[in-house]
Scaffold this active site. Sequence first.
Site, mmCIF file in Angstrom:
data_model
loop_
_atom_site.group_PDB
_atom_site.id
_atom_site.type_symbol
_atom_site.label_atom_id
_atom_site.label_comp_id
_atom_site.label_asym_id
_atom_site.label_seq_id
_atom_site.Cartn_x
_atom_site.Cartn_y
_atom_site.Cartn_z
ATOM 1 N N SER A 52 115.447 -57.070 -24.049
ATOM 2 C CA SER A 52 116.825 -56.590 -24.148
ATOM 3 C C SER A 52 117.392 -56.135 -22.811
ATOM 4 O O SER A 52 118.607 -56.052 -22.640
ATOM 5 C CB SER A 52 116.928 -55.448 -25.162
ATOM 6 O OG SER A 52 116.260 -54.293 -24.699
ATOM 7 N N LYS A 93 117.710 -48.550 -22.119
ATOM 8 C CA LYS A 93 119.025 -49.191 -22.068
ATOM 9 C C LYS A 93 119.781 -48.669 -20.840
ATOM 10 O O LYS A 93 119.373 -47.716 -20.184
ATOM 11 C CB LYS A 93 119.853 -48.874 -23.321
ATOM 12 C CG LYS A 93 119.207 -49.254 -24.645
ATOM 13 C CD LYS A 93 119.096 -50.765 -24.843
ATOM 14 C CE LYS A 93 118.418 -51.083 -26.180
ATOM 15 N NZ LYS A 93 118.183 -52.543 -26.331
#
Length: 243
Positions: A52, A93
């Site tokens: 991701s 993230k």
Amino acid sequence: MTTATTNGRTAARRGTGATLANVAVAVGAVLFVGAFAWAALLYRPYAVPTDSMAPTIRAGERVLAERVDGDDVRRGDVVVFEDPLWGDLPMVKRVVGVGGDTVACCDADGRLTVNGEAVAEHYLGPSGDASGSDFRATVPEGRIFLLGDHRSHSVDSRSQLAGEADGAVPRGAVVARVDATVWPLGDAGSLPRPDGFAALPGGVSEPGPLPVLLWAAGAGALLVLGGAAGAPIARRAGRRTRH
């Protein structure tokens, strides 16, 4: 000048050399051990299980993340956070919005915007797209909006937009800020600077002390090796002088 005088001066020089070698070993040991001890206090290793955050961080890579308070986090930081709404494991993230920001995508050129300002994101994944679908979110105070760099392969704040916080995570959920990848060695290095956010109010975070710690550890290792090699040479030279 007599032979005895010459030998005495030579012996003194050899003795000084041995002393300097011992000092180098001692100083080097302090630098080397101190750098690793400091790094152990400031940093934690994490394994990243998914793509991701590719290509910045790929699946299977290990990173070093500096322990920071959530209040110190700025736009562009890659953070490790823990939030029960996102699962039981720490997640990695990138922060793209902070309290009070309006984060939206995409503008006419396909870029992310923060408070109407387009952001250049050179670290984006293979497609280079800021998002595969349009969205708009207002970040509540005390929270941060998070996206993965591989936007088409990331479950992030966009997936939580239906919630009351518009997908934003509390700052207190942040446990660390990623400074570098360390494994595999071929991919090791500092994360690229998020310069696209630099012009926004508050700018971007300063790099952590990891480069300084690595320099100190390297210098310490060289001093230890150099001193350890020099001390026996000085001792042997001293024995030859006495004989």
